[in-house]
Design a protein around this motif. Structure first.
Motif: not given
Length: 286
Positions: A4-21
């Protein structure tokens, strides 16, 4: 708890804001600190004023316009790009399997590349009716479905953490290996070729099934460059496993050194043409 902790950490990492249509979701690539887009989707500034802006400028790769690279890193990228010209090898002859040579021009006639939607419904129905009539008049046999299993994959299929999609491919692989075993094709001095190998999952299990069989080799043919290939987990030092990146239309099997030391060849393919073959698989011996 750790999961659960690893999933939270992964979720907090910023990801690209480009929307892939095409995929109807945002890009899953992570971004550098202070950035909103990954390197591939970073928009270029129209007015480059500082060194930092120049460093972030990306240009289209001249070898393959489907991807970009940093402008300041272009020369280095061209040396390692997957689309860079490859050294000539004896088993590659451009278009050799793509039609007969026209004597007047020396060129090969192109195969019919019309898509299904270019034909009318009546034309398609006409072809289907001809096939059914030929089957009824000449073959006169019932086509039955037969799904086999190979004991090598029993433990893998039984893993509870696997989803339906993963198990589906394992069932198909198990059935293919079952056919190879039923027809007694696991023989010494034989080369097993997987056409359209993808990540090599079928070849991985096929190589394991060939353990202990003298002078057997596995050759993977795939035209795309893929990551996380299963054949990387196999011992290639002995020369029993080889991957060739090539289009089947350009491949000359008799010039592949790996196959010159075997007496027979067995060809195997699974989903060779993607959706066109559905769940069909093929085994052939020559």
């Amino acid at each position: 708890m750790e999961a659960k902790e690893s999933k939270l950490i992964k979720k907090d990492i910023p990801h690209c804001k480009h929307f892939v249509v095409r995929k109807k979701r945002f890009c899953k690539m992570t971004v550098k600190t202070g950035k909103e887009y990954c390197g591939e989707h970073m928009p270029n500034s129209g007015n480059i004023t500082g060194d930092e802006s120049k460093k972030d400028l990306r240009v289209v790769c001249p070898l393959d316009r489907k991807h970009t690279c940093y402008a300041h890193n272009l020369s280095k990228h061209l040396k390692m790009c997957n689309a860079r010209p490859k050294p000539s090898v004896p088993y590659i002859a451009r278009g050799i399997n793509c039609g007969e040579v026209i004597p007047e021009t020396g060129e090969r006639c192109k195969l019919n590349s019309q898509t299904l939607d270019s034909y009318t419904v009546e034309e398609i129905r006409g072809v289907i009716e001809k096939i059914l009539k030929l089957h009824d008049d000449i073959l006169k046999i019932d086509i039955t479905e037969k799904i086999l299993q190979h004991p090598l994959l029993e433990n893998e299929v039984a893993k509870p953490e696997l989803g339906d999609k993963s198990k589906k491919h394992l069932y198909q692989t198990s059935s293919l290996l079952g056919y190879l075993k039923e027809y007694d094709l696991f023989q010494p001095d034989t080369g097993f070729i997987e056409f359209g190998a993808g990540k090599g999952k079928l070849s991985f299990w096929m190589a394991n099934a060939l353990e202990g069989i003298n002078n057997s080799v596995v050759l993977l043919i795939e035209r795309a460059s893929l990551r996380h290939k299963m054949d990387n987990k196999l011992d290639k030092s002995s020369g029993k496993v080889q991957r060739i990146r090539a289009d089947i239309g350009d491949l000359v099997l008799q010039h592949v050194e790996t196959l010159k030391r075997v007496k027979g060849i067995v060809g195997v393919t699974k989903h060779l043409c993607g959706d066109a073959t559905g769940k069909k698989s093929v085994v052939c011996k020559c």
